[in-house]
Scaffold this active site. Structure first.
Site, PDB file in Angstrom:
ATOM      1  N   SER A   1      25.255 -73.539 -63.945  1.00  0.00           N
ATOM      2  CA  SER A   1      25.501 -72.480 -64.914  1.00  0.00           C
ATOM      3  C   SER A   1      26.987 -72.280 -65.171  1.00  0.00           C
ATOM      4  CB  SER A   1      24.883 -71.163 -64.427  1.00  0.00           C
ATOM      5  OG  SER A   1      23.493 -71.270 -64.340  1.00  0.00           O
TER       6      SER A   1
ATOM      7  N   HIS B   1      16.674 -75.622 -51.308  1.00  0.00           N
ATOM      8  CA  HIS B   1      16.957 -74.336 -51.928  1.00  0.00           C
ATOM      9  C   HIS B   1      15.681 -73.553 -52.233  1.00  0.00           C
ATOM     10  CE1 HIS B   1      20.207 -77.142 -52.997  1.00  0.00           C
ATOM     11  NE2 HIS B   1      20.998 -76.108 -52.840  1.00  0.00           N
TER      12      HIS B   1
END
Length: 593
Positions: free
Chosen positions: A465, A218
């Site tokens: 999140s 990522h």
């Protein structure tokens, strides 16, 4: 950088529409969530579900097919799928024999897949999971469980899919997949950054003569930034690090994957393999099979990874089992699915109905984003001393707009030591919360407002999140006795309950460089000052959260994608803690008027 897209907010949905449309012979999209399902419904076997963030194509959706996965749960770009997507994908392919999940070992994936498994077990469906942890650069050998999953996913999915198709039990399939994981090692290097759709800056920066050694999939920082080196020098260095981490000896057999990260050509991958093969031959290690391809990409990131998959007779048998999808095939290719004309027409009509429903939902979402959320003409004048259900609703609407506006700011913070997707995830979750809140104009239970907003975030955001920030609202309000009005003490109790739930779920403590570093001191400040009234309490909480954000600059990350940076993360603030501070700031601003 120019991306061939329409709207950054619709990249994943439009990508999936095109992907499934192109390969409708093999795949279909789940009608309700971003999941890809195999056309070939296979019964009397364990179902294999894979998944992770989009942006790594063809992983994960491209590895659904015969002898591979039955479904792939797909999140936003570089963010894990949310629990509902995982749950619905697994429900759609469950055959009554249990479900095995295979995914990369990242904090967001771990949290969301764990919760998806909980939902399935509540329905009586047996589950198990195998987290791929092949990246030797991300943690030392004694902390294998902390390693990231990168291109090794290819081999673990291949073996797990074959074991499932062989009719093994859930326990046996899990054992085979774990064995494949434990026999897989990867190291990667980045030569150029990627850029997320809709974001102005790359997720990291490299000088023209620099490379990042040990880069994560990522865009997480690697273990070493060094000057540009020839292919043979890089390959030899990577070979040595993998060999140091394995027990390979002369006479052993392996499969080798040289995987491009998105913009690296097959020419370059072949040059790297040339050197790897030379070193393997010198050490007497036999190559059973080799692959040069772009399977686990990172948008247009430059660079490559090298993966060794050590074989024994059992793993070789599973590896040789036939499998096919449009991007990956092994063994005998006969037997690929083919629908009759009548079935094709039925499926086409169903897909048209699904597409019409998605278009309508997309249109509704767009309408919900327009205009200001706060209704100042309805709000009580002056400072609020307590929150009615509608005060709470409008306060949360105010916060959604605030976070959406701060998307570039949060993206920039997260790009420094993460992958830059925090702002995108927070803004996306807040948009879903906003849609839900705008439907609750008649709600009379203040706790129900927080619970609904939190659930909307949890079920839509993906990534770590989604679970954590959804719980910030949801966990504290869930199960509370309905109240039309909540006081400062009520709000303090609610946030204390949320903090405990978040720490139970994520295991983070103060000092771990997470959102807890801002939330915990804010909750302490609320408990200490709740007798002074709503506004003084929120002022204290905001100040404590801001200090918590500043404190994160001193810490080494213990969780998330910054974990592998160790001391290199010091000096940077945590994006999740920053979002907590902005939420408390929004509460204070609204209550203050």
């Amino acid at each position: 950088m120019r991306k061939i897209i329409n709207d950054a907010d619709h990249v994943v949905s439009e990508m999936m529409e095109g992907f499934v449309g192109a390969y409708s012979r093999y795949f279909r999209k789940h009608p309700e969530v971003n999941a890809i399902l195999s056309r070939q419904k296979r019964t009397d076997k364990v179902a294999l579900v894979i998944g992770g963030g989009s942006g790594h194509e063809p992983m994960f959706g491209g590895f659904v097919g015969k002898g591979l996965a039955d479904a792939a749960a797909c999140g936003n770009i570089f963010a894990s799928p949310d629990p509902n997507t995982i749950y619905e994908a697994a429900k759609a392919v469950d055959n009554g024999k249990g479900v095995l999940f295979v995914y990369g070992c990242y904090a967001g994936d771990n949290l969301n897949f764990d919760m998806g498994e909980e939902f399935l077990r509540d329905d009586g469906i047996r589950t198990a999971h195998v987290r791929v942890q092949d990246d030797v650069a991300s943690a030392p050998k004694e902390r294998m469980e902390d390693r990231r999953g990168i291109a090794g996913d290819v081999f673990v999915v291949k073996i797990a899919g074959a074991a499932c198709d062989a009719g093994l039990s859930l326990e046996e399939v899990t054992r085979a997949a774990e064995k494949a994981r434990d026999h897989t090692r990867t190291i990667g290097v980045a030569t150029a950054p990627a850029q997320l759709p809709g974001v102005d800056k790359p997720i990291f920066e490299l000088g023209e003569d620099e490379i990042e050694y040990g880069m994560g999939l990522h865009g997480e920082r690697g273990v070493l930034r060094t000057l540009w080196q020839p292919a043979d020098v890089l390959a030899a260095k990577m070979y040595a690090q993998i060999m140091e981490d394995t027990d390979l000896q002369a006479g052993d057999e392996i499969c080798v994957l040289v995987n491009g990260l998105g913009s690296t050509t097959i020419t370059e991958l072949a040059i790297v393999y040339r050197k790897i093969k030379e070193l393997l031959d010198k050490d007497g290690i036999r190559v059973y099979d080799a692959d040069l391809n772009n399977y686990c990409t990172s948008q247009e990131m430059g660079g490559f990874s090298v993966t060794f998959f050590q074989l024994d007779e059992e793993l070789k048998g599973y590896y040789d089992s036939p499998c096919y999808c449009p991007y990956y095939a092994k063994g005998e290719l006969a037997g690929s699915s083919c629908r009759q004309a009548e079935e094709q027409e039925t499926v086409k009509k169903a897909e048209n109905r699904e597409a019409e429903g998605e278009d309508k939902r997309d249109g509704d979402a767009s309408d919900g984003e327009a205009g200001a959320a706060v209704e100042p003409d309805i709000r009580q004048k002056g400072v609020l001393n307590e929150l009615s259900a509608q005060d709470a609703r409008r306060m949360l609407l105010y916060i959604t707009d605030k976070i959406i506006e701060k998307k570039p700011y949060l993206t920039e913070i997260d790009s420094a030591i993460g992958d830059g997707d925090h702002g995108i995830g927070m803004a996306g979750g807040m948009k879903k919360a906003k849609e839900k809140l705008e439907q609750m104009a008649g709600e009379e239970n203040a706790y129900a407002v927080f619970e609904a907003a939190g659930k909307a975030m949890l079920m839509s955001m993906g990534g770590a999140s989604g679970v954590i920030f959804g719980s910030l609202y949801l966990a504290g309000a869930k199960g509370m006795e309905p109240k039309p009005v909540i006081t400062a003490k009520d709000l303090a109790r609610m946030e204390q309950k949320s903090l405990l739930a978040i720490q139970e779920r994520g295991k983070a403590e103060v000092g771990d460089k997470t959102m807890v570093d801002a939330l915990a001191p804010a909750v302490d400040a609320m408990k200490a000052s709740c007798n002074e009234g709503l506004l003084p309490m929120l002022r204290a909480a905001e100040a404590a959260a801001l200090q918590g954000v500043e404190d994160t600059k001193k810490y080494v990350a213990k969780f998330g994608r910054a974990k592998s940076l160790m001391e290199r993360a010091v000096g940077y603030q945590d994006a999740g803690a920053t979002s907590v501070w902005l939420i408390f700031q929004g509460m204070r601003e609204y209550v203050e008027g």
